[in-house]
Design an enzyme around this catalytic site. Structure first.
Site, PDB file in Angstrom:
ATOM      1  N   CYS A 113       0.808  -1.230   0.000  1.00 15.36           N
ATOM      2  CA  CYS A 113       0.000   0.000   0.000  1.00 15.36           C
ATOM      3  C   CYS A 113       0.840   1.279   0.000  1.00 15.36           C
ATOM      4  O   CYS A 113       0.331   2.353  -0.292  1.00 15.36           O
ATOM      5  CB  CYS A 113      -0.946  -0.004   1.197  1.00 15.36           C
ATOM      6  N   HIS A 254      -3.577   6.738   2.391  1.00 10.41           N
ATOM      7  CA  HIS A 254      -3.930   5.428   1.835  1.00 10.41           C
ATOM      8  C   HIS A 254      -5.370   5.125   2.259  1.00 10.41           C
ATOM      9  O   HIS A 254      -5.747   5.319   3.408  1.00 10.41           O
ATOM     10  CB  HIS A 254      -2.961   4.374   2.374  1.00 10.41           C
ATOM     11  N   ASN A 284     -10.106  -0.813  -0.424  1.00  9.82           N
ATOM     12  CA  ASN A 284      -8.646  -0.707  -0.332  1.00  9.82           C
ATOM     13  C   ASN A 284      -8.033  -1.268  -1.612  1.00  9.82           C
ATOM     14  O   ASN A 284      -8.115  -2.469  -1.869  1.00  9.82           O
ATOM     15  CB  ASN A 284      -8.168  -1.507   0.896  1.00  9.82           C
TER      16      ASN A 284
HETATM   17  N1  ACO Z   1     -18.475  -9.342   8.705  1.00  9.13           N
HETATM   18  C1  ACO Z   1     -18.960  -9.528   9.934  1.00  9.13           C
HETATM   19  N2  ACO Z   1     -18.184  -9.781  10.998  1.00  9.13           N
HETATM   20  C2  ACO Z   1     -16.851  -9.829  10.796  1.00  9.13           C
HETATM   21  C3  ACO Z   1     -16.276  -9.641   9.525  1.00  9.13           C
HETATM   22  C4  ACO Z   1     -17.150  -9.396   8.455  1.00  9.13           C
HETATM   23  N3  ACO Z   1     -16.705  -9.164   7.189  1.00  9.13           N
HETATM   24  N4  ACO Z   1     -14.942  -9.746   9.634  1.00  9.13           N
HETATM   25  C5  ACO Z   1     -14.659  -9.994  10.912  1.00  9.13           C
HETATM   26  N5  ACO Z   1     -15.818 -10.041  11.623  1.00  9.13           N
HETATM   27  C6  ACO Z   1     -15.996 -10.275  13.061  1.00  9.13           C
HETATM   28  C7  ACO Z   1     -14.822 -11.012  13.666  1.00  9.13           C
HETATM   29  O1  ACO Z   1     -14.966 -12.390  13.507  1.00  9.13           O
HETATM   30  C8  ACO Z   1     -14.910 -10.569  15.113  1.00  9.13           C
HETATM   31  O2  ACO Z   1     -15.898 -11.320  15.745  1.00  9.13           O
HETATM   32  P1  ACO Z   1     -15.686 -11.821  17.255  1.00  9.13           P
HETATM   33  O3  ACO Z   1     -15.591 -10.539  18.069  1.00  9.13           O
HETATM   34  O4  ACO Z   1     -16.914 -12.609  17.509  1.00  9.13           O
HETATM   35  O5  ACO Z   1     -14.424 -12.601  17.243  1.00  9.13           O
HETATM   36  C9  ACO Z   1     -15.431  -9.134  15.030  1.00  9.13           C
HETATM   37  O6  ACO Z   1     -16.031  -9.002  13.715  1.00  9.13           O
HETATM   38  C10 ACO Z   1     -14.352  -8.090  15.177  1.00  9.13           C
HETATM   39  O7  ACO Z   1     -13.271  -8.419  14.330  1.00  9.13           O
HETATM   40  P2  ACO Z   1     -11.955  -7.540  14.263  1.00  9.13           P
HETATM   41  O8  ACO Z   1     -11.027  -8.090  13.231  1.00  9.13           O
HETATM   42  O9  ACO Z   1     -11.414  -7.339  15.627  1.00  9.13           O
HETATM   43  O10 ACO Z   1     -12.597  -6.170  13.768  1.00  9.13           O
HETATM   44  P3  ACO Z   1     -11.938  -4.754  13.669  1.00  9.13           P
HETATM   45  O11 ACO Z   1     -12.769  -3.767  14.348  1.00  9.13           O
HETATM   46  O12 ACO Z   1     -10.464  -4.769  13.978  1.00  9.13           O
HETATM   47  O13 ACO Z   1     -12.082  -4.440  12.101  1.00  9.13           O
HETATM   48  C11 ACO Z   1     -10.720  -4.433  10.119  1.00  9.13           C
HETATM   49  C12 ACO Z   1     -11.446  -5.268  11.164  1.00  9.13           C
HETATM   50  C13 ACO Z   1     -11.762  -3.623   9.358  1.00  9.13           C
HETATM   51  C14 ACO Z   1      -9.976  -5.340   9.177  1.00  9.13           C
HETATM   52  C15 ACO Z   1      -9.741  -3.457  10.803  1.00  9.13           C
HETATM   53  O14 ACO Z   1      -8.956  -4.160  11.718  1.00  9.13           O
HETATM   54  C16 ACO Z   1      -8.838  -2.746   9.835  1.00  9.13           C
HETATM   55  O15 ACO Z   1      -9.265  -1.921   9.043  1.00  9.13           O
HETATM   56  N6  ACO Z   1      -7.502  -3.009   9.914  1.00  9.13           N
HETATM   57  C17 ACO Z   1      -6.541  -2.321   9.094  1.00  9.13           C
HETATM   58  C18 ACO Z   1      -6.448  -2.934   7.758  1.00  9.13           C
HETATM   59  C19 ACO Z   1      -5.598  -2.063   6.875  1.00  9.13           C
HETATM   60  O16 ACO Z   1      -5.636  -0.857   6.998  1.00  9.13           O
HETATM   61  N7  ACO Z   1      -4.778  -2.594   6.004  1.00  9.13           N
HETATM   62  C20 ACO Z   1      -3.961  -1.683   5.209  1.00  9.13           C
HETATM   63  C21 ACO Z   1      -2.821  -2.263   4.691  1.00  9.13           C
HETATM   64  S1  ACO Z   1      -3.309  -3.182   3.316  1.00  9.13           S
HETATM   65  C22 ACO Z   1      -1.930  -3.595   2.443  1.00  9.13           C
HETATM   66  O17 ACO Z   1      -0.821  -3.259   2.681  1.00  9.13           O
HETATM   67  C23 ACO Z   1      -2.097  -4.545   1.272  1.00  9.13           C
END
Ligand code: ACO
Length: 327
Positions: A113, A254, A284
């Site tokens: 990214c 990003h 993304n």
């Molecule tokens: N739909 C419904 N529920 C979901 C989904 C989904 N698509 N995905 C995960 N969940 C659930 C999980 O199972 C978890 O359930 P649990 O609490 O029962 O275990 C709950 O939702 C929370 O999951 P988390 O992963 O902790 O959710 P979080 O609030 O952290 O959000 C996310 C996840 C959106 C991926 C976030 O962590 C994020 O944006 N991270 C950064 C990603 C990023 O910016 N990447 C950039 C670099 S990309 C690159 O370099 C190629």
């Protein structure tokens, strides 16, 4: 020493659009969860016969058109991507072939990214050194092709697209790239990774059976790093450019998650209207996200001559980087 400047922008998004509701049919998720956690509403998906170079050529041609230039006037093609057409030849070489030009150098930059920021900094160095004048830099990704469509924690996050810029020497003293800052922390490589297909884990039946050719991400941990790392690198680049936070006219980060974008905007004291957001429309798109957003802002007339623009990214590696430019 000539200053490097973005002369024009262009982009391309594949025709196929996948909404959050479409994803509800594929994995156990909901529009509400995706919107609340990420801000994403839809993403574009490349067709089976579209490779990264196909998207990139469209974006470069759009940028060339805006600049009033022909492909044969280019001196170098730089490509930021982690979803290349082939490991080799580089996507840059495939693009060169499709642009129907020969002999000029072409190569890929792999910084996920942060790839476009790494690319801008590379292009800048070539222009400032006087080695090349007219450079096409394209950030392009086809993440849909390395997405595990059974993994709801990642498949809702990514999209495909390409954003390009044409760079050249600035004709005035004031405009162009004022500063860049890059960094990396290889010790955090496991946070965002595609495990197989390289020399570490060559393709075998076992790697295929174990889904090792798809991207994997520890989302929560990446999230924690993102704002901290982008803030730090933004401040370094602003300082080198001699620009204060209050003088940022446009912030393009990003585009991974609206919560990350909003939080960074607040920490840098940039008003919401000066933070450009496309994550809702594009999701993304990794290396393509900043140039796609830049082209969107440019074509909507959101950037004026003389504006101070801050571009900042982080991604797999971990990698990060920021560029300050005056439009
Ligand atoms: N739909 C419904 N529920 C979901 C989904 C989904 N698509 N995905 C995960 N969940 C659930 C999980 O199972 C978890 O359930 P649990 O609490 O029962 O275990 C709950 O939702 C929370 O999951 P988390 O992963 O902790 O959710 P979080 O609030 O952290 O959000 C996310 C996840 C959106 C991926 C976030 O962590 C994020 O944006 N991270 C950064 C990603 C990023 O910016 N990447 C950039 C670099 S990309 C690159 O370099 C190629």
């Amino acid at each position: 020493m000539p200053r490097a400047k973005i002369i024009s922008t262009g982009s391309y998004l594949p025709e196929k659009v996948m909404t959050n509701n479409d994803l509800e049919e594929i994995v156990e998720t909901s529009d509400e969860w995706i919107t609340k956690r990420t801000g994403i509403k839809k993403r574009h998906i490349a067709s089976d016969d579209q490779a990264a170079s196909d998207l990139a050529v469209e974006a470069i041609n759009n940028a060339l058109k805006q600049a009033g230039m022909k492909a044969k006037e280019l001196d170098l093609i730089l490509v930021a991507t982690v979803t290349p057409d082939t490991d080799f030849p580089s996507t840059g070489c495939w693009i060169q072939k499709k642009l129907k030009i020969k002999n000029i150098p072409a190569f890929d930059i792999s910084a996920a990214c942060s790839g476009f920021i790494y690319g801008l900094t590379t292009a800048r160095s070539f222009i400032e050194s006087g080695l090349y004048e007219n450079i096409a830099l394209v950030g392009v990704e086809t993440f849909s092709k390395i997405t595990n469509w059974n993994d709801r924690s990642t498949c809702v996050l990514f999209g495909d697209g390409a954003g390009a810029v044409i760079l050249g020497p600035s004709e005035d003293e004031k405009s162009g790239i004022l500063s860049s800052y890059l960094g990396a922390d290889g010790s955090k490589g496991e946070l965002l990774i595609k495990r197989a297909g390289g020399s570490l884990n060559p393709t075998t039946q076992k790697t295929l059976d174990n889904d090792m050719h798809y991207l994997e991400m520890e989302g929560r941990e990446v999230f924690k790093q993102a704002v901290r790392v982008m803030k730090r690198s933004s401040i370094k680049a602003l300082k080198t450019a001699g620009i204060e936070e209050k003088d940022i006219d446009l912030l393009i980060t990003h585009q991974a998650n609206i919560r990350i974008i909003d939080s960074l905007g607040k920490r840098l004291h940039v008003p919401d209207e000066n933070v450009h957001v496309t994550v809702d429309e594009h999701a993304n798109t990794s290396s393509a996200s900043i140039p796609l957003a830049l082209d969107d802002a440019n074509r909507k007339g959101k950037i004026k001559r003389g504006d101070n623009v801050l571009l900042t990214a982080f991604g797999s590696g971990l990698t990060w980087g920021s560029v300050v430019l005056r439009w």
